[in-house]
Write a protein that holds these residues in place. Structure first.
Motif, PDB file in Angstrom:
ATOM      1  N   GLU A   2      -5.886  -2.555  -4.845  1.00  0.00           N
ATOM      2  CA  GLU A   2      -5.533  -3.069  -4.513  1.00  0.00           C
ATOM      3  C   GLU A   2      -4.649  -3.629  -5.540  1.00  0.00           C
ATOM      4  O   GLU A   2      -5.101  -3.579  -6.882  1.00  0.00           O
ATOM      5  N   ARG A  31     -12.829   1.035  -1.670  1.00  0.00           N
ATOM      6  CA  ARG A  31     -12.040   0.543  -0.583  1.00  0.00           C
ATOM      7  C   ARG A  31     -10.610   0.793  -0.940  1.00  0.00           C
ATOM      8  O   ARG A  31     -10.153  -0.354  -1.805  1.00  0.00           O
ATOM      9  N   ASP A  32     -10.000   1.156  -0.148  1.00  0.00           N
ATOM     10  CA  ASP A  32      -8.717   1.302  -0.114  1.00  0.00           C
ATOM     11  C   ASP A  32      -7.922   0.206   0.916  1.00  0.00           C
ATOM     12  O   ASP A  32      -7.846   0.108   2.315  1.00  0.00           O
ATOM     13  N   THR A  33      -7.749  -1.321   0.444  1.00  0.00           N
ATOM     14  CA  THR A  33      -7.809  -2.450   1.118  1.00  0.00           C
ATOM     15  C   THR A  33      -6.073  -2.138   1.447  1.00  0.00           C
ATOM     16  O   THR A  33      -5.313  -1.769   1.151  1.00  0.00           O
ATOM     17  N   PRO A  40      -2.154   1.075   3.325  1.00  0.00           N
ATOM     18  CA  PRO A  40      -3.836   0.839   2.588  1.00  0.00           C
ATOM     19  C   PRO A  40      -2.654   0.790   1.255  1.00  0.00           C
ATOM     20  O   PRO A  40      -1.828   1.984   1.320  1.00  0.00           O
ATOM     21  N   HIS A  41      -3.213   0.383  -0.220  1.00  0.00           N
ATOM     22  CA  HIS A  41      -2.298   0.330  -0.959  1.00  0.00           C
ATOM     23  C   HIS A  41      -2.463   2.378  -1.503  1.00  0.00           C
ATOM     24  O   HIS A  41      -1.329   2.987  -2.249  1.00  0.00           O
ATOM     25  N   THR A  62     -15.332   3.945  -1.143  1.00  0.00           N
ATOM     26  CA  THR A  62     -16.927   3.295  -1.335  1.00  0.00           C
ATOM     27  C   THR A  62     -18.153   4.623  -1.366  1.00  0.00           C
ATOM     28  O   THR A  62     -17.828   5.226  -0.293  1.00  0.00           O
TER      29      THR A  62
END
Length: 88
Positions: A2, A31-33, A40-41, A62
């Motif tokens: 992020e 984690r790809d938020t 996803p960022h 993760t």
């Protein structure tokens, strides 16, 4: 992955290194938020890179603590680009 974690800065720096011979590989754990649009960022940032640079990036998501330790131990360099955390 992020904005406050410095992911975009890392991707940009890696793009400059990707032309090096031998070409480096970038392994990213975390984690790809999603952004405001739900994308996803990490996915959005990788889409801005040329295909040869993208091919050298591995997104691991993760990881369990033991797997993260193994990934760090196998790395030549560990980078924590976050400008917001206490220990960047």
């Amino acid at each position: 992955m992020e904005p406050r974690k410095g992911f975009a800065t890392l991707i940009s720096a890696f793009a400059h290194l990707a032309a090096a011979k031998p070409a480096p590989e970038l392994c990213i754990a975390g984690r790809d938020t999603p952004d405001a649009s739900g994308r996803p960022h990490g996915e959005a940032a990788l889409a801005t890179l040329p295909p040869d640079s993208r091919a050298r990036i591995r997104l691991h998501g993760t990881l369990a603590p033991g797997a993260l330790t193994e990934l760090r131990a196998s790395a030549a360099i560990a980078v924590v680009p976050s400008p917001m955390d206490n220990f960047p």
